[in-house]
Design a protein around this motif. Structure first.
Motif, PDB file in Angstrom:
ATOM      1  N   UNK A  37       7.873  13.861   1.971  1.00  0.00           N
ATOM      2  CA  UNK A  37       6.955  12.731   2.153  1.00  0.00           C
ATOM      3  C   UNK A  37       7.401  11.511   1.348  1.00  0.00           C
ATOM      4  N   UNK A  38       7.950  11.789   0.136  1.00  0.00           N
ATOM      5  CA  UNK A  38       8.427  10.694  -0.705  1.00  0.00           C
ATOM      6  C   UNK A  38       9.579   9.951  -0.033  1.00  0.00           C
ATOM      7  N   UNK A  39      10.535  10.748   0.522  1.00  0.00           N
ATOM      8  CA  UNK A  39      11.661  10.111   1.202  1.00  0.00           C
ATOM      9  C   UNK A  39      11.179   9.278   2.396  1.00  0.00           C
ATOM     10  N   UNK A  40      10.179   9.809   3.111  1.00  0.00           N
ATOM     11  CA  UNK A  40       9.640   9.059   4.251  1.00  0.00           C
ATOM     12  C   UNK A  40       9.002   7.739   3.793  1.00  0.00           C
ATOM     13  N   UNK A  41       8.197   7.849   2.701  1.00  0.00           N
ATOM     14  CA  UNK A  41       7.539   6.648   2.183  1.00  0.00           C
ATOM     15  C   UNK A  41       8.548   5.645   1.640  1.00  0.00           C
ATOM     16  N   UNK A  42       9.576   6.155   0.960  1.00  0.00           N
ATOM     17  CA  UNK A  42      10.589   5.249   0.437  1.00  0.00           C
ATOM     18  C   UNK A  42      11.307   4.518   1.567  1.00  0.00           C
ATOM     19  N   UNK A  43      11.549   5.216   2.682  1.00  0.00           N
ATOM     20  CA  UNK A  43      12.166   4.570   3.838  1.00  0.00           C
ATOM     21  C   UNK A  43      11.285   3.458   4.394  1.00  0.00           C
ATOM     22  N   UNK A  75       0.825  -1.203   0.000  1.00  0.00           N
ATOM     23  CA  UNK A  75       0.000   0.000   0.000  1.00  0.00           C
ATOM     24  C   UNK A  75       0.869   1.266   0.000  1.00  0.00           C
ATOM     25  N   UNK A  76       1.938   1.246   0.803  1.00  0.00           N
ATOM     26  CA  UNK A  76       2.832   2.404   0.848  1.00  0.00           C
ATOM     27  C   UNK A  76       3.491   2.648  -0.504  1.00  0.00           C
ATOM     28  N   UNK A  77       3.840   1.559  -1.202  1.00  0.00           N
ATOM     29  CA  UNK A  77       4.459   1.706  -2.510  1.00  0.00           C
ATOM     30  C   UNK A  77       3.510   2.400  -3.492  1.00  0.00           C
ATOM     31  N   UNK A  78       2.203   2.066  -3.386  1.00  0.00           N
ATOM     32  CA  UNK A  78       1.219   2.733  -4.254  1.00  0.00           C
ATOM     33  C   UNK A  78       1.162   4.239  -3.960  1.00  0.00           C
ATOM     34  N   UNK A  79       1.220   4.598  -2.665  1.00  0.00           N
ATOM     35  CA  UNK A  79       1.199   6.012  -2.289  1.00  0.00           C
ATOM     36  C   UNK A  79       2.448   6.736  -2.809  1.00  0.00           C
ATOM     37  N   UNK A  80       3.593   6.066  -2.743  1.00  0.00           N
ATOM     38  CA  UNK A  80       4.833   6.685  -3.248  1.00  0.00           C
ATOM     39  C   UNK A  80       4.711   6.970  -4.734  1.00  0.00           C
ATOM     40  N   UNK A  81       4.141   6.022  -5.501  1.00  0.00           N
ATOM     41  CA  UNK A  81       3.969   6.257  -6.936  1.00  0.00           C
ATOM     42  C   UNK A  81       3.080   7.453  -7.227  1.00  0.00           C
ATOM     43  N   UNK A  82       1.996   7.589  -6.439  1.00  0.00           N
ATOM     44  CA  UNK A  82       1.100   8.745  -6.634  1.00  0.00           C
ATOM     45  C   UNK A  82       1.821  10.056  -6.325  1.00  0.00           C
ATOM     46  N   UNK A  83       2.639  10.059  -5.252  1.00  0.00           N
ATOM     47  CA  UNK A  83       3.381  11.281  -4.893  1.00  0.00           C
ATOM     48  C   UNK A  83       4.363  11.665  -5.982  1.00  0.00           C
TER      49      UNK A  83
END
Length: 411
Positions: free
Chosen positions: A223-229, A168-176
Motif C-alpha cells: 500500500x505504501x508503494x502504491x501511495x508513494x506512486x 491528502x495521499x501524503x498524509x496517508x503514506x505517513x500514517x502507513x
C-alpha cells in the motif's frame, strides 16, 4: 513650399506650383489640372498601386511628385503596371502612425472608400473611426487575451485541485509508515520471546503470529508503494501546474505592456478638442442669432405696414410728433438715409442660412462626441476587466504557494 509635378495626370513635362502655409484654394476652368494636382499630393500619402496608376500620365513611362526638399514619389511604368520607388520618402513613411491614415481622412475622391460607401448609403461612422484609430485591433487583442486568461485559469484550478488530493495521499503514506514501524517492533519482540521461551510456549502459535505480522507488513509496504506512486504522480502534476502558472504570468505581463491608458487619454484629448470646437460654433451662432434679432426689429420698423399711424392718434400732438421722428417709410430714423427693403430681406436670408449651417456643424460635433465617448467607455470597461483578471491570478498564486508549503511540511 514648392510642389513639382512631372508627367502627373494631365500635366506633361515639369510643372511647379507654390503652396502657402495654411489653406490653399485651387481654382481653374474644367480640364485644367485641378484633379491632377490633387492626385499628385495624394500620391505622397498613399502606397496604393491603383492611386499610382491613376496618377501617372497615360502617355508617359515615368514621372514624379516632389513637395519641398523632404518628400518625393517617383513613378515608373513596368510591364503595364505603375510602380513606386521604395527608396522614396513620403508622408506614408513617417514614423508617426497617424500619417498612415492621411489618405483615408484627407482625400475624398470619387474612387475613395468613404465616398463609395456614402453613395451606396452604406457608410458607418463608428466603423470608420475605429479603422483609423486602431480601436479594432485593440478590441480583437483584448478578446483574444481574455479567452486565453479564462482557459489558463481553468487549467490552473484543475492542477491546484489535484495538488490538494496529493497532499491528502501524503498524509496517508505517513500514517502507513508509522504502522509499519510499529509492526516491525512487534515482530522483533516476538522473535526475542521465541528465543527465551522455546520450551514454555506453543511455538506453532508464535510462528502463526509472526507470519501474520509479516503479512501485515507486506500488505502495508504494498500500500505504501502504491501511495508513494500516487504522490509522485501528483507532484509531477504540481510541477506542470507551476509551469502553467509561469506561462500564464508571462501572458499577463505581455498584455500589461500594451499602452491602454495612453489610448484612453487619446480618446479624452479628442473629446476635449470636439468640445472646444462645438463651444466656438455655439458662440458664433449666438452672435448671429443676436444680429438676426436686430435685423428683424429693423425690418419691422422700416416696413410700410408697421409704420402706419392710426387716424385717431394723428390728432394727439405728442403721438404725432413721435411718429414724425420715425421719418417716412423707407427712411432710416437716425440718419435720414434710404433703407432698401430688398437689402434687409437679403441680409435676413443670409443670416438665417449661416445660422442653419452652424447648427448642422454643432450637431455633427455632438454626434462625433457621442462616438468618441462610447469608444472610450468601452475601452475603460475592458481595462477594468483585465485588472479583475490580474486580481484573480494573484489569488491563484497565493493559493498555489500555500498548498506547496503544506506539501513540503508533510514531506
Amino acid at each position: 513650399m514648392k510642389l513639382e509635378l512631372q508627367n502627373i495626370g494631365g500635366f506633361a513635362g515639369v510643372h511647379e506650383f507654390e503652396l502657402k502655409k495654411g489653406i490653399n484654394r485651387i481654382t481653374a476652368p474644367n480640364a485644367k489640372g485641378k484633379s491632377s494636382l490633387l492626385r499628385g499630393i495624394q500620391c505622397l500619402a498613399s502606397d496604393n498601386e491603383d492611386v499610382f496608376r491613376d496618377t501617372l500620365n497615360d502617355d508617359s513611362d515615368a514621372g514624379h511628385v516632389k513637395l519641398g526638399d523632404e518628400y518625393i514619389r517617383h513613378l515608373r511604368r513596368v510591364n503595364g503596371a505603375v510602380q513606386a520607388d521604395p527608396k522614396d520618402h513620403t508622408f506614408f513613411d513617417e514614423l508617426d502612425k497617424d500619417w498612415r491614415n492621411a489618405e483615408k481622412i484627407a482625400f475624398f475622391t470619387p474612387k475613395s472608400r468613404v465616398v463609395l460607401e456614402i453613395d451606396q448609403n452604406a457608410f458607418d461612422v463608428l466603423r470608420f473611426v475605429n479603422s483609423i484609430s486602431g480601436a479594432e485591433e485593440i478590441e480583437s487583442d483584448i478578446r483574444r487575451k481574455e479567452a486565453q486568461l479564462e482557459e489558463k485559469k481553468r487549467e490552473l484550478e484543475e492542477y491546484i485541485e489535484n495538488l490538494t488530493t496529493a497532499q491528502k495521499l501524503d498524509a496517508e503514506v505517513g500514517a502507513m509508515r508509522g504502522e509499519i514501524q510499529k509492526l516491525q517492533g512487534e515482530v522483533q519482540e516476538l522473535e526475542g520471546e521465541i528465543k527465551k521461551e522455546t520450551g514454555t510456549r506453543d511455538l506453532t502459535k508464535v510462528g502463526e503470529d509472526i507470519a501474520a505480522k509479516k503479512q501485515e507488513i507486506l500488505d502495508l509496504e504494498e500500500r505504501l508503494r502504491s501511495r508513494e506512486g500516487e504522490v509522485r504522480r501528483y507532484q509531477d502534476q504540481y510541477e506542470k501546474a507551476r509551469a502553467l502558472y509561469d506561462r500564464l504570468n508571462k501572458d499577463i505581463a505581455d498584455f500589461e505592456q500594451r499602452p491602454e491608458t495612453g489610448s484612453i487619454e487619446e480618446f479624452t484629448e479628442r473629446l476635449h478638442k470636439h468640445e472646444r470646437k462645438r463651444k466656438d460654433l455655439k458662440t458664433v451662432k449666438d452672435m448671429l442669432d443676436d444680429l438676426q434679432g436686430v435685423v428683424d426689429k429693423a425690418y419691422k420698423v422700416f416696413s410700410d405696414s408697421e409704420r402706419a399711424l392710426p387716424e385717431s392718434a394723428k390728432e394727439n400732438q405728442v403721438l404725432n410728433s413721435a411718429y414724425m421722428m420715425l421719418g417716412n417709410p423707407g427712411e432710416c430714423p437716425v440718419c435720414g438715409g434710404d433703407v432698401i427693403r430688398e437689402a434687409l430681406d437679403e441680409r435676413r436670408k443670409e443670416l438665417h442660412e449661416r445660422s442653419t449651417d452652424l447648427a448642422k456643424m454643432m450637431r455633427g460635433e455632438e454626434e462625433e462626441m457621442k462616438v468618441i465617448k462610447a469608444d472610450r467607455r468601452e475601452l475603460q470597461d475592458r481595462v477594468e476587466g483585465i485588472n479583475s483578471k490580474r486580481r484573480e491570478r494573484d489569488k491563484a498564486k497565493r493559493d498555489s504557494n500555500d498548498l506547496l508549503k503544506e506539501l513540503d511540511d508533510r514531506g
